[in-house]
Design a protein around this motif. Sequence first.
Motif, PDB file in Angstrom:
ATOM      1  N   CYS A 279      22.502  -7.725  31.965  1.00  0.00           N
ATOM      2  CA  CYS A 279      21.639  -6.818  31.201  1.00  0.00           C
ATOM      3  C   CYS A 279      22.370  -6.262  29.981  1.00  0.00           C
ATOM      4  N   ALA A 280      23.656  -5.935  30.155  1.00  0.00           N
ATOM      5  CA  ALA A 280      24.439  -5.416  29.036  1.00  0.00           C
ATOM      6  C   ALA A 280      24.615  -6.463  27.947  1.00  0.00           C
ATOM      7  N   CYS A 281      24.807  -7.711  28.359  1.00  0.00           N
ATOM      8  CA  CYS A 281      25.015  -8.796  27.393  1.00  0.00           C
ATOM      9  C   CYS A 281      23.776  -9.048  26.543  1.00  0.00           C
ATOM     10  N   PHE A 282      22.596  -8.834  27.117  1.00  0.00           N
ATOM     11  CA  PHE A 282      21.351  -9.128  26.398  1.00  0.00           C
ATOM     12  C   PHE A 282      20.549  -7.876  26.078  1.00  0.00           C
ATOM     13  N   ASN A 283      21.187  -6.702  26.272  1.00  0.00           N
ATOM     14  CA  ASN A 283      20.587  -5.425  25.887  1.00  0.00           C
ATOM     15  C   ASN A 283      19.183  -5.246  26.461  1.00  0.00           C
ATOM     16  N   ILE A 284      19.093  -5.379  27.764  1.00  0.00           N
ATOM     17  CA  ILE A 284      17.820  -5.189  28.464  1.00  0.00           C
ATOM     18  C   ILE A 284      18.083  -4.290  29.663  1.00  0.00           C
ATOM     19  N   LYS A 285      17.151  -3.424  29.956  1.00  0.00           N
ATOM     20  CA  LYS A 285      17.285  -2.523  31.093  1.00  0.00           C
ATOM     21  C   LYS A 285      16.523  -3.085  32.299  1.00  0.00           C
ATOM     22  N   THR A 286      16.957  -2.691  33.481  1.00  0.00           N
ATOM     23  CA  THR A 286      16.313  -3.180  34.707  1.00  0.00           C
ATOM     24  C   THR A 286      14.835  -2.826  34.725  1.00  0.00           C
ATOM     25  N   ASP A 287      14.518  -1.597  34.378  1.00  0.00           N
ATOM     26  CA  ASP A 287      13.119  -1.164  34.350  1.00  0.00           C
ATOM     27  C   ASP A 287      12.314  -1.957  33.333  1.00  0.00           C
ATOM     28  N   GLU A 288      12.915  -2.233  32.173  1.00  0.00           N
ATOM     29  CA  GLU A 288      12.217  -2.998  31.142  1.00  0.00           C
ATOM     30  C   GLU A 288      11.987  -4.436  31.585  1.00  0.00           C
ATOM     31  N   TRP A 289      12.964  -5.001  32.289  1.00  0.00           N
ATOM     32  CA  TRP A 289      12.829  -6.382  32.750  1.00  0.00           C
ATOM     33  C   TRP A 289      11.739  -6.496  33.806  1.00  0.00           C
ATOM     34  N   ILE A 290      11.651  -5.514  34.692  1.00  0.00           N
ATOM     35  CA  ILE A 290      10.654  -5.556  35.760  1.00  0.00           C
ATOM     36  C   ILE A 290       9.260  -5.242  35.234  1.00  0.00           C
ATOM     37  N   ASN A 291       9.176  -4.220  34.360  1.00  0.00           N
ATOM     38  CA  ASN A 291       7.871  -3.723  33.913  1.00  0.00           C
ATOM     39  C   ASN A 291       7.570  -4.074  32.458  1.00  0.00           C
ATOM     40  N   TRP A 292       8.090  -5.202  31.977  1.00  0.00           N
ATOM     41  CA  TRP A 292       7.937  -5.516  30.554  1.00  0.00           C
ATOM     42  C   TRP A 292       6.477  -5.659  30.139  1.00  0.00           C
ATOM     43  N   LYS A 293       5.610  -6.003  31.046  1.00  0.00           N
ATOM     44  CA  LYS A 293       4.190  -6.168  30.696  1.00  0.00           C
ATOM     45  C   LYS A 293       3.505  -4.836  30.418  1.00  0.00           C
ATOM     46  N   THR A 294       4.162  -3.737  30.743  1.00  0.00           N
ATOM     47  CA  THR A 294       3.595  -2.417  30.443  1.00  0.00           C
ATOM     48  C   THR A 294       4.167  -1.835  29.154  1.00  0.00           C
ATOM     49  N   TYR A 295       5.144  -2.513  28.549  1.00  0.00           N
ATOM     50  CA  TYR A 295       5.782  -2.022  27.335  1.00  0.00           C
ATOM     51  C   TYR A 295       5.410  -2.941  26.167  1.00  0.00           C
ATOM     52  N   PRO A 296       4.613  -2.462  25.211  1.00  0.00           N
ATOM     53  CA  PRO A 296       4.126  -3.318  24.122  1.00  0.00           C
ATOM     54  C   PRO A 296       5.214  -3.995  23.308  1.00  0.00           C
TER      55      PRO A 296
ATOM     56  N   PHE B  73       7.297 -12.907  26.928  1.00  0.00           N
ATOM     57  CA  PHE B  73       8.331 -11.886  26.833  1.00  0.00           C
ATOM     58  C   PHE B  73       9.210 -12.132  25.612  1.00  0.00           C
ATOM     59  N   LYS B  74       9.508 -11.065  24.894  1.00  0.00           N
ATOM     60  CA  LYS B  74      10.452 -11.126  23.783  1.00  0.00           C
ATOM     61  C   LYS B  74      11.221  -9.816  23.744  1.00  0.00           C
ATOM     62  N   ASN B  75      12.545  -9.907  23.719  1.00  0.00           N
ATOM     63  CA  ASN B  75      13.384  -8.715  23.726  1.00  0.00           C
ATOM     64  C   ASN B  75      13.727  -8.304  22.294  1.00  0.00           C
ATOM     65  N   PRO B  76      13.126  -7.227  21.802  1.00  0.00           N
ATOM     66  CA  PRO B  76      13.395  -6.809  20.418  1.00  0.00           C
ATOM     67  C   PRO B  76      14.730  -6.094  20.252  1.00  0.00           C
ATOM     68  N   TYR B  77      15.383  -5.767  21.355  1.00  0.00           N
ATOM     69  CA  TYR B  77      16.641  -5.025  21.289  1.00  0.00           C
ATOM     70  C   TYR B  77      17.870  -5.933  21.278  1.00  0.00           C
ATOM     71  N   ASP B  78      17.695  -7.217  21.507  1.00  0.00           N
ATOM     72  CA  ASP B  78      18.823  -8.148  21.587  1.00  0.00           C
ATOM     73  C   ASP B  78      19.432  -8.355  20.199  1.00  0.00           C
TER      74      ASP B  78
ATOM     75  N   GLN C 126       1.743 -12.057  22.093  1.00  0.00           N
ATOM     76  CA  GLN C 126       0.570 -12.827  22.490  1.00  0.00           C
ATOM     77  C   GLN C 126       0.732 -14.288  22.097  1.00  0.00           C
ATOM     78  N   ILE C 127       0.346 -15.179  23.007  1.00  0.00           N
ATOM     79  CA  ILE C 127       0.426 -16.612  22.754  1.00  0.00           C
ATOM     80  C   ILE C 127      -0.824 -17.038  21.991  1.00  0.00           C
ATOM     81  N   ILE C 128      -0.617 -17.663  20.837  1.00  0.00           N
ATOM     82  CA  ILE C 128      -1.733 -18.124  19.998  1.00  0.00           C
ATOM     83  C   ILE C 128      -1.989 -19.601  20.280  1.00  0.00           C
ATOM     84  N   SER C 129      -3.210 -19.918  20.571  1.00  0.00           N
ATOM     85  CA  SER C 129      -3.575 -21.306  20.858  1.00  0.00           C
ATOM     86  C   SER C 129      -3.601 -22.127  19.577  1.00  0.00           C
ATOM     87  N   ASP C 130      -3.708 -23.447  19.740  1.00  0.00           N
ATOM     88  CA  ASP C 130      -3.764 -24.339  18.587  1.00  0.00           C
ATOM     89  C   ASP C 130      -4.974 -24.057  17.715  1.00  0.00           C
ATOM     90  N   ALA C 131      -6.028 -23.551  18.327  1.00  0.00           N
ATOM     91  CA  ALA C 131      -7.249 -23.260  17.575  1.00  0.00           C
ATOM     92  C   ALA C 131      -7.142 -21.947  16.810  1.00  0.00           C
TER      93      ALA C 131
END
Length: 319
Positions: free
Chosen positions: A263-280, A299-304, A285-290
């Motif tokens: 977690c220290a190496c990639f600047n992510i917290k345990t709570d953020e890793w578990i509950n990342w879907k609750t943190y905008p 998931f994307k870590n903006p703090y890394d 969002q995945i954009i389709s070909d259309a």
Amino acid sequence: MQSLMISCLASLISVFFIQFTLFVLALFLPTSSFFTLLPLTALLIVILVGLGRCCKRLVGVKACAPAFVFLSILFLWVVYISVIRRVTSYLMDIVFNIEIVMLIVGLYRIMLSDPGFVRCDSSYHEMPVRSPLNEDEAHIEELEPSTHPTQQESHAEEGLIVRRGRYCKYCDAYVNGFDHHCPAFGNCIGEKNHFFFVLLLIGFVISEASYVACASQFAARFQTIDEVKRVTSASRSLAISTMLFSLFQVLWQVVFIMWHVYCACFNIKTDEWINWKTYPEFQVQIISDAGLPQTDLQFKNPYDKGILRNLKEFLTAKG
């Protein structure tokens, strides 16, 4: 005060019950191989902890987890002094006793440490704050978004600074750099004490590994000592049971340390890793070909900021 004493008493009973069960295991299986006893030890501890929790809920008693940790350390120390110490070298004896003392001091310190609580008066408790992703952006998310606001405004003019603040339901407070609430230490792990938390875990591993080395030395010399009637089979069983308990602790603590180093190496917290879907800020969002947005989130870590910068930030975090 009375409830605290009852909780500590429940922890004391739990420690002795677990240690007695492991002692009986070693006493009745004296010729079993070490690799047979270790899985049985792990299974017994898991079962006993589960049963203990069920029993405490039935009688309406809550155990004090920090007291359980402290009493477990104290139990191992007493066994070492009364049984195992006689076969250890003078230097090893000094080192081990110093390790235990430092462990107790470290446990006391982290229980009383400030993990990075957001200091504000009661009028700000429900007031929005935010945690910056960079110098221009800010967000805050808490542990249970369903019961508290999820997006909040900053109030820098009041001197209220929140860095990746999350809400802890156990402490009923926001914590800067919140990683998780540690029941074993009775405190949140956040920006100010995360590094010390990892150091304390390493201290536990070193101390317990030292105990395993001393106890295994005692068990290996048992046959020779027993011939001159200086030790009983009960002493050997006690040494083996506590050695197995310590080794089990070392195994899961090493895994836990490895996780926090990751977690220290990639600047992510345990709570953020578990509950990342609750943190905008962690959601893409995945954009389709259309060209139409899909319901799936990535998931994307903006703090890394890269491993070296992440580690520097972790090691120098002072809150």
